[in-house]
Design a protein around this motif. Structure first.
Motif, PDB file in Angstrom:
ATOM      1  N   PRO A 107       0.786  -1.242   0.000  1.00 40.46           N
ATOM      2  CA  PRO A 107       0.000   0.000   0.000  1.00 40.46           C
ATOM      3  C   PRO A 107       0.813   1.285   0.000  1.00 40.46           C
ATOM      4  O   PRO A 107       0.362   2.307  -0.537  1.00 40.46           O
ATOM      5  N   SER A 108       2.002   1.269   0.590  1.00 43.56           N
ATOM      6  CA  SER A 108       2.791   2.498   0.654  1.00 43.56           C
ATOM      7  C   SER A 108       3.180   3.025  -0.716  1.00 43.56           C
ATOM      8  O   SER A 108       3.460   4.216  -0.870  1.00 43.56           O
ATOM      9  N   PHE A 124       1.303   3.574  -3.107  1.00 37.04           N
ATOM     10  CA  PHE A 124       0.285   4.568  -3.449  1.00 37.04           C
ATOM     11  C   PHE A 124       0.330   5.749  -2.472  1.00 37.04           C
ATOM     12  O   PHE A 124       0.510   6.902  -2.872  1.00 37.04           O
ATOM     13  N   LEU A 125       0.173   5.463  -1.203  1.00 33.45           N
ATOM     14  CA  LEU A 125      -0.057   6.527  -0.227  1.00 33.45           C
ATOM     15  C   LEU A 125       1.151   7.440  -0.040  1.00 33.45           C
ATOM     16  O   LEU A 125       0.980   8.638   0.228  1.00 33.45           O
ATOM     17  N   ASN A 126       2.351   6.905  -0.187  1.00 31.66           N
ATOM     18  CA  ASN A 126       3.531   7.743   0.026  1.00 31.66           C
ATOM     19  C   ASN A 126       3.651   8.890  -0.968  1.00 31.66           C
ATOM     20  O   ASN A 126       4.247   9.924  -0.650  1.00 31.66           O
ATOM     21  N   ILE A 127       3.087   8.734  -2.166  1.00 25.57           N
ATOM     22  CA  ILE A 127       3.257   9.809  -3.147  1.00 25.57           C
ATOM     23  C   ILE A 127       2.400  11.031  -2.833  1.00 25.57           C
ATOM     24  O   ILE A 127       2.551  12.072  -3.481  1.00 25.57           O
ATOM     25  N   MET A 165       2.069   7.971   7.672  1.00 26.62           N
ATOM     26  CA  MET A 165       2.894   7.248   6.710  1.00 26.62           C
ATOM     27  C   MET A 165       4.314   7.055   7.239  1.00 26.62           C
ATOM     28  O   MET A 165       4.956   6.034   6.961  1.00 26.62           O
ATOM     29  N   ASP A 166       4.803   8.003   8.002  1.00 28.05           N
ATOM     30  CA  ASP A 166       6.108   7.821   8.649  1.00 28.05           C
ATOM     31  C   ASP A 166       6.045   6.684   9.666  1.00 28.05           C
ATOM     32  O   ASP A 166       6.975   5.875   9.771  1.00 28.05           O
ATOM     33  N   GLN A 167       4.949   6.607  10.409  1.00 29.82           N
ATOM     34  CA  GLN A 167       4.783   5.524  11.380  1.00 29.82           C
ATOM     35  C   GLN A 167       4.667   4.174  10.681  1.00 29.82           C
ATOM     36  O   GLN A 167       5.215   3.169  11.147  1.00 29.82           O
TER      37      GLN A 167
END
Length: 538
Positions: free
Chosen positions: A446-447, A449-452, A473-475
């Motif tokens: 999943p990251s 997608f969400l990290n961008i 997202m850092d966690q």
């Protein structure tokens, strides 16, 4: 203490304890065609074939044939050896040691060494390269990546070292068990240092390029085609069946379909919107729809100079609610796509999609909520410019959505289509109100997608920013079970409507039935022509 990391389906061979992994897996009872070629349609001209400068899908597919990373994927998306025969990880997944195969060669005969990867990865991170994917190096968590990209540390401090010619050690600042999967992406491909330094910006020209993949570049004709031939120096060349690849750039989808039907090329993706039901009936052995790890969405400009109305969450929600996604998926596209209410694709490994409130409403209920929010926002008189890259389905979707916004909210929309490279530049510069966007996972987690959508992330062209989202997202990056953070991040994204998710992709394509070996179950649509072969027609 190091723990041995097993690779799904091919772990024994990957760790050097079994037989070699082969390219094309041709059954014994198959009769191969005399001519072993593969050709396909490309929607757009790739801007670059430099692995460290590439940032889009068309270039990635080409680079994947010309260059090989430490790890690659099989036909189901499982991680398998590329240049590396396998890897070991320490107990907390902060150190990975890759062993390179001894027979890996560059197309000029030089050995592929650990130092080639060190050079390429440092090159991607250094500000002097100006890589649009430098953020990806930071995302891997390699030591000092963030500091190097910010210009506060030297490239040679990056957390990667050549222990010897066949051993590469990577040190991360945080646990990342999926790091090996990230090495299959183009940005972390090796490059031939002597060639890059000798030819500079021209090193990717066909006459100059030295590569280590199953194919070597022969020709590039701008906005027309590219061609590559089998690389005799590739470590598994004896098992590579396809001798030549040609990619044809055809912007018009209807024209592309006509040419596919005339037998001019093997693979057509995507097909014209709405044509899948007919094509499946007419060509049952050639028409396919499979899940694809991509999400289609609209970015809303929230920079300082953007329309003030777009900075109002009520306006953003109203615009999203007013989009009837089922009309787009079921009446326009008709290829197995699903309405999007989360950014992360539902087929992403380990992702449990949260319940987004408005996803369960009827469209009438969404429309009513949209109009109420619009009134609460002061019923702004809004004129928007919506940009998209040239493609008939993008035009259709933009036209339909602009009509929905006009009819339901009174919004005036000007549509602007652009060729691919121009569109990327305009979008990156923030010269838009609304921008057609899509994101395909660089790895299956999943990251990707969400990290961008984190603040100041390179691909966040709309510059939506939410500190709580960033913190989650850092966690997630250091969590043993990040699903809770991913769920909450998706809820924040929806509540703040940082983007407008529209649909989740299906890979809808036409493939000549004589072409075998295409990875139907790989949700990343990560294909390697070295795995293909053509059977003789009956």
């Amino acid at each position: 203490m190091l723990r041995r990391t097993l690779l799904s389906m091919t772990s024994v061979a990957a760790l050097g304890l079994g037989g070699p992994l082969l390219a094309a897996d041709v059954p014994d009872d198959v009769t191969l065609a005399d001519e072993q070629t593969f050709s396909y349609r490309m929607l757009d001209q790739f801007p670059t074939l430099d692995p460290q400068l590439n940032e889009e899908t068309a270039g990635s597919h080409v680079i994947q044939q010309l260059f090989e990373g430490l790890m690659i994927q099989d036909d189901e998306g499982n991680l398998i050896p590329g240049v590396a025969t396998g890897y070991e990880a320490n107990e907390d997944n902060t150190e990975f040691t890759f062993t390179l195969r001894e027979d890996a060669r560059w197309s000029n005969g030089d050995s592929v060494t650990a130092q080639d990867f060190v050079y390429a990865w440092q090159r991607a991170a250094t500000p002097a390269t100006a890589s649009p994917y430098a953020w990806y190096v930071e995302l891997t968590g390699m030591e000092n990546a963030a500091e190097i990209i910010a210009g506060n540390a030297e490239p040679d401090t990056l957390g990667v070292e050549a222990v010897d010619e066949r051993t590469l050690r990577v040190t991360l600042t945080e646990p990342k068990p999926y790091f090996p999967a990230m090495t299959s992406y183009a940005t972390l491909s090796p490059v031939h240092q002597a060639t890059v330094e000798e030819f500079g910006d021209d090193w990717t020209d066909p006459e100059n390029m030295v590569s280590n993949g199953a194919y070597v570049l022969e020709d590039v004709s701008l906005n027309e085609f590219w061609r590559a031939s089998k690389n005799p120096e590739y470590w598994d060349a004896e098992n590579v069946v396809i001798e030549e690849i040609t990619g044809y750039i055809i912007n018009d989808s209807s024209q592309a379909l006509t040419r596919w039907e005339a037998g001019e090329f093997d693979l057509l993706e995507p097909i014209p919107a709405g044509s899948f039901p007919r094509l499946k009936e007419e060509y049952p052995d050639a028409a396919y729809s499979t899940p694809r790890l991509c999400s289609y969405y609209y970015q809303l400009n929230q920079r300082d100079d953007a329309p003030e109305a777009l900075k109002d969450v009520k306006v953003r929600k109203a615009l999203s609610y007013a989009v009837d996604r089922e009309i787009i998926t079921d009446r326009v596209l008709q290829g197995g796509q699903t309405p999007g209410y989360t950014f992360t694709h539902e087929a992403t490994a380990g992702f449990e999609a949260p319940t987004i409130d408005y996803s369960g409403w009827t469209q009438a209920e969404r429309d009513e909520a949209a109009q109420q929010l619009w009134e609460e926002a002061g019923s702004p008189e809004l004129d928007l410019t919506l940009i998209y890259n040239t493609d008939e389905s993008h035009r259709q979707i933009a036209t339909i959505i602009s009509q929905m916004w006009k009819q339901k909210l009174g919004v005036e929309v000007t549509l602007e289509n652009m060729e691919w490279s121009t569109y990327l530049d305009v979008r990156k510069a923030g010269n838009f109100d609304v921008a057609r966007s899509a994101w395909c996972g660089d790895y299956n987690e999943p990251s990707t997608f969400l990290n961008i959508l984190k603040t100041d992330q390179e691909q966040n062209d709309g510059k939506w920013s939410n500190t709580e989202f960033d913190a989650l997202m850092d966690q997630a990056a250091t969590s043993d079970n990040p699903q809770a953070q991913y769920t909450e991040a998706e809820m924040i994204l929806s509540n703040d409507m940082g983007i407008i998710p529209i649909y989740h992709y299906a890979n809808v394509f036409m493939l000549d039935p004589t072409l075998q070996g295409f990875p139907m179950q790989n949700v990343e649509n990560s294909w390697y022509v070295k795995d293909f072969y053509r059977v003789a027609e009956e």
